[in-house]
Design an enzyme around this catalytic site. Sequence first.
Site, PDB file in Angstrom:
ATOM      1  N   LYS A 185      -4.509 -43.049   5.352  1.00 44.07           N
ATOM      2  CA  LYS A 185      -3.646 -42.804   6.514  1.00 44.07           C
ATOM      3  C   LYS A 185      -2.470 -41.960   6.031  1.00 44.07           C
ATOM      4  CE  LYS A 185      -0.035 -44.480   8.337  1.00 44.07           C
ATOM      5  NZ  LYS A 185       0.572 -43.217   8.809  1.00 44.07           N
ATOM      6  N   GLY A 238       5.749 -44.682  -0.135  1.00 44.60           N
ATOM      7  CA  GLY A 238       6.687 -44.603   0.985  1.00 44.60           C
ATOM      8  C   GLY A 238       7.963 -45.331   0.624  1.00 44.60           C
ATOM      9  N   THR A 242       9.109 -50.383   3.870  1.00 46.89           N
ATOM     10  CA  THR A 242       7.722 -50.389   4.350  1.00 46.89           C
ATOM     11  C   THR A 242       6.803 -50.968   3.275  1.00 46.89           C
ATOM     12  OG1 THR A 242       8.214 -48.380   5.590  1.00 46.89           O
ATOM     13  CG2 THR A 242       5.919 -49.000   5.436  1.00 46.89           C
ATOM     14  N   GLU A 261       4.356 -47.067  -4.643  1.00 51.89           N
ATOM     15  CA  GLU A 261       5.224 -45.992  -5.153  1.00 51.89           C
ATOM     16  C   GLU A 261       6.347 -45.857  -4.133  1.00 51.89           C
ATOM     17  OE1 GLU A 261       4.708 -43.975  -7.903  1.00 51.89           O
ATOM     18  OE2 GLU A 261       2.971 -45.181  -8.420  1.00 51.89           O
ATOM     19  N   CYS A 296      11.605 -38.462  -3.674  1.00 48.73           N
ATOM     20  CA  CYS A 296      11.773 -39.838  -4.156  1.00 48.73           C
ATOM     21  C   CYS A 296      12.490 -39.897  -5.502  1.00 48.73           C
ATOM     22  CB  CYS A 296      10.423 -40.525  -4.248  1.00 48.73           C
ATOM     23  SG  CYS A 296       9.243 -39.631  -5.271  1.00 48.73           S
ATOM     24  N   GLU A 395      19.416 -44.869  -1.077  1.00 51.37           N
ATOM     25  CA  GLU A 395      18.653 -43.615  -1.083  1.00 51.37           C
ATOM     26  C   GLU A 395      19.013 -42.888   0.215  1.00 51.37           C
ATOM     27  OE1 GLU A 395      14.366 -43.692  -0.279  1.00 51.37           O
ATOM     28  OE2 GLU A 395      14.080 -42.455  -2.051  1.00 51.37           O
TER      29      GLU A 395
END
Length: 492
Positions: A185, A238, A242, A261, A296, A395
């Site tokens: 997905k 993500g 989540t 990750e 990231c 972040e």
Amino acid sequence: MHGDNFDPDRVDLPSGCLIGGERVPGDGTVTEVRRPSDGKLARAEAGASASLVDRAVTEARHSLKSSGWAEMEPRQRMAIMRRWADLVDAHADELAQLEATVSVRVVSSVRLRDVPMTAEMIRFYGECIDKIEGAVLATRGNRFSTLVREPYGVVAAISPWNTPMLLATLKIAPALAAGNAVVLKPSEFTPYAILRVAELGLQAGLPRGILSILPGTGAETGTALVRHPGVDYVAFTGSASTGARVMCDAATSGLKPVSLELGGKSPQLVFADAPDLDAVATLVAASVCANGGQVCFAGTRLVVEASVADQLVERIAARMDRMQAGPTWDGATTLAPIVSPAQMKRLESLLDAAEAAGARRLHGGGRIDPGLGGLFYAPTILGGMADDNPAVREELFGPVLAVQTFQDLEQGLRLADHPSYGLAGGVHTRDIAKALKAARAIQAGTVWVNHYGPNTDPNQPMGGYKQSGFGKDFGVMGLEKFLKTKNIAFQI
Ligand code: NAD
């Protein structure tokens, strides 16, 4: 690069899901995909419903059995992966257009890195197939054990929008090479290039159904996929929040193993004896501004020895000023837009909170408007923050650098290590002993000494410590996570 006459409205975006080797229209929640560069609606399309998720997982299980993918002669699977990589290279222009038109990836980065790395990762994992080894353990007398590696079965992979094609490939290619089937997905906002990459895999000879692509929202498609009883492993990239939800869903739907990750807030620890402050300034500015700051592993915290802080900040600011905001499909653009109005709102409210808590603007800041319709944020440097300031802790996902200074090694090490994130870090010093001490002290999955990402070598594993996740992408470790180990113990 695209030519001057490039028209983003003429890019032919592929539609639907890829299930059992066929394009199938989505039948779930409709997502409006807007181009970040100009805010224009690129596509409004239904994603995969829970019933399409069920169909893709069922096809994957069936394909594993009927094609014998995991048992196939390794050389045969390697040849398919090699052909697939070659096809990706041959379709570089098409893939670059699809990726750079609807995402925050600028076309120069897509052409120079994302497309070649996508092909390279498929090639790398293809080459790994006949090098997967087990072990033989001598026990005692007439007993011995063989350790064999086995694929999990059906892997559910979930990927984000910020480097869409490459990050999805980092799940798909090693999972397939390990002998699994994959249902991916992708982010509902960036499914196009990876849909074509998957189709090129089928053209290269992947069995039908062994790889499905299901665009759709996290709430509908993502949740249904993670919870599906036919899924044996969940690989997620993500945000940390989540990731936590995915881990809970995987746990309560059959204790599925997961790899995560996640996000980061990575330090660049710069000592006064750094080999070349100009080079450091270039690395820091590039790392903070790449993708409009939406990376990231961006090195968004500068922890710098006080004696060189002012001159380094000045040099970083000069480089930030040279960043050119523009459409992602323009080869001259170096500052990408912020992905969406919601992300811009989040960035600005975190910056307001940072300033309310004492952060001072040392350079830049505020929106910039190159007159395109998209949302752009000026590269920004903040100083004067306490350790718990949001600009140091959160972040932000924008081109913002938080600067903290230190007087001695211990203070530098303390500031560099983040209490909850641990994706990456940079250490800049001529002193190898100090570099090693600092690299060991920073609790992160990757520490670059006298340089800073992105990964340009397929064999360099990357993954988080702490709330940046666990499990590696890239390298042999990126494949090993998709394999179980069985001990077959003999008595003869
Ligand atoms: P996100 O967590 O919002 O979404 C990631 C993916 O998860 C998307 O495909 C989304 O649709 C899906 N999703 C959302 N809710 C879900 C649910 N309940 N169940 C299953 N799937 C669900 O992240 P994003 O905004 O797309 O990406 C940005 C984040 O990703 C940042 O935090 C960034 O640091 C992180 N990231 C990490 C890495 C890494 O390698 N560590 C790489 C890139 C991005």
